[in-house]
Design an enzyme around this catalytic site. Structure first.
Site, mmCIF file in Angstrom:
data_model
loop_
_atom_site.group_PDB
_atom_site.id
_atom_site.type_symbol
_atom_site.label_atom_id
_atom_site.label_comp_id
_atom_site.label_asym_id
_atom_site.label_seq_id
_atom_site.Cartn_x
_atom_site.Cartn_y
_atom_site.Cartn_z
ATOM 1 N N GLY A 1 -6.965 -3.376 -1.049
ATOM 2 C CA GLY A 1 -5.999 -2.456 -1.635
ATOM 3 C C GLY A 1 -4.728 -3.182 -2.001
ATOM 4 N N CYS A 2 -3.683 -2.425 -2.216
ATOM 5 C CA CYS A 2 -2.391 -2.965 -2.633
ATOM 6 C C CYS A 2 -1.967 -4.115 -1.718
ATOM 7 C CB CYS A 2 -1.347 -1.851 -2.609
ATOM 8 S SG CYS A 2 0.309 -2.416 -3.001
ATOM 9 N N PHE A 3 -1.671 -5.245 -2.327
ATOM 10 C CA PHE A 3 -1.366 -6.413 -1.509
ATOM 11 C C PHE A 3 -0.045 -6.325 -0.755
ATOM 12 C CE2 PHE A 3 -0.806 -8.788 -5.848
ATOM 13 C CZ PHE A 3 0.376 -8.114 -6.152
ATOM 14 N N HIS B 1 -1.440 1.169 3.910
ATOM 15 C CA HIS B 1 -2.009 0.456 5.056
ATOM 16 C C HIS B 1 -1.326 0.862 6.352
ATOM 17 C CE1 HIS B 1 -3.062 -2.004 1.563
ATOM 18 N NE2 HIS B 1 -4.165 -2.211 2.233
#
Length: 171
Positions: A11-13, A154
């Site tokens: 997902g989004c880093f 996250h």
């Protein structure tokens, strides 16, 4: 100090980097793009690449297995090309192993996750050999450190922990 490298996409880093930066034994992290064919990807154009994180860690403090355990706790490896409200191949779950030992560790860890029944479905995480890692632009490095409260999908899911999991930190 001897270090090892892990390359993960989940997902989004921004959120991935924020969660791993805090793990004891992690020496450094950087965000970027990997797993695609487009040369010189950028945030605006990384078609085919996954947003990923490169983690340099001290294996005397934290094992690769422990890195994977954290990875599987902070993102949902059961959703295909999706994390939170992010959709598409950029947000797929993937492990880019650097050697056969990392590949085997990933396969064993996923088998244990599947057998545990603790996650909400089957793991769809790709397991691929390491590919070229293109570092993301400076404004994306350590993004959540510079923008506290910024977007992240996250978080640690306490119930997603393998009962037989080894300690994430070495003595």
């Amino acid at each position: 100090m001897t270090t090892e490298k892990a390359v993960l996409a989940g997902g989004c880093f921004w959120g991935m980097q924020d969660m791993f930066r805090r793990l004891r034994g992690v020496v450094s992290t950087r965000v970027g793009y990997t797993g695609g064919d487009l040369p010189n990807p950028s945030y605006d154009n990384h078609r085919g690449h996954a947003e990923a994180i490169e983690i340099i860690f001290d294996p005397a403090v934290v094992s690769y297995r422990a890195i994977l355990e954290r990875f599987f706790q902070i993102h949902d490896p059961t959703t295909y090309e999706q994390q939170g409200s992010d959709f598409g191949p950029s947000y797929r779950s993937a492990i880019f192993y650097t050697d056969e030992q990392q590949k085997e560790t990933a396969l064993v860890t996923i088998a244990e996750i599947e057998a545990s029944g603790l996650w909400p479905g089957p793991v769809v995480t790709e397991i691929n050999p390491e590919e070229r890692f293109w570092q993301a632009e400076d404004e994306h490095q350590d993004y959540l450190q510079r923008h506290p409260g910024g977007y992240s999908c996250h978080f640690i899911r306490p119930s997603w922990r393998l009962p037989s999991a080894r300690s994430s930190q070495k003595s």
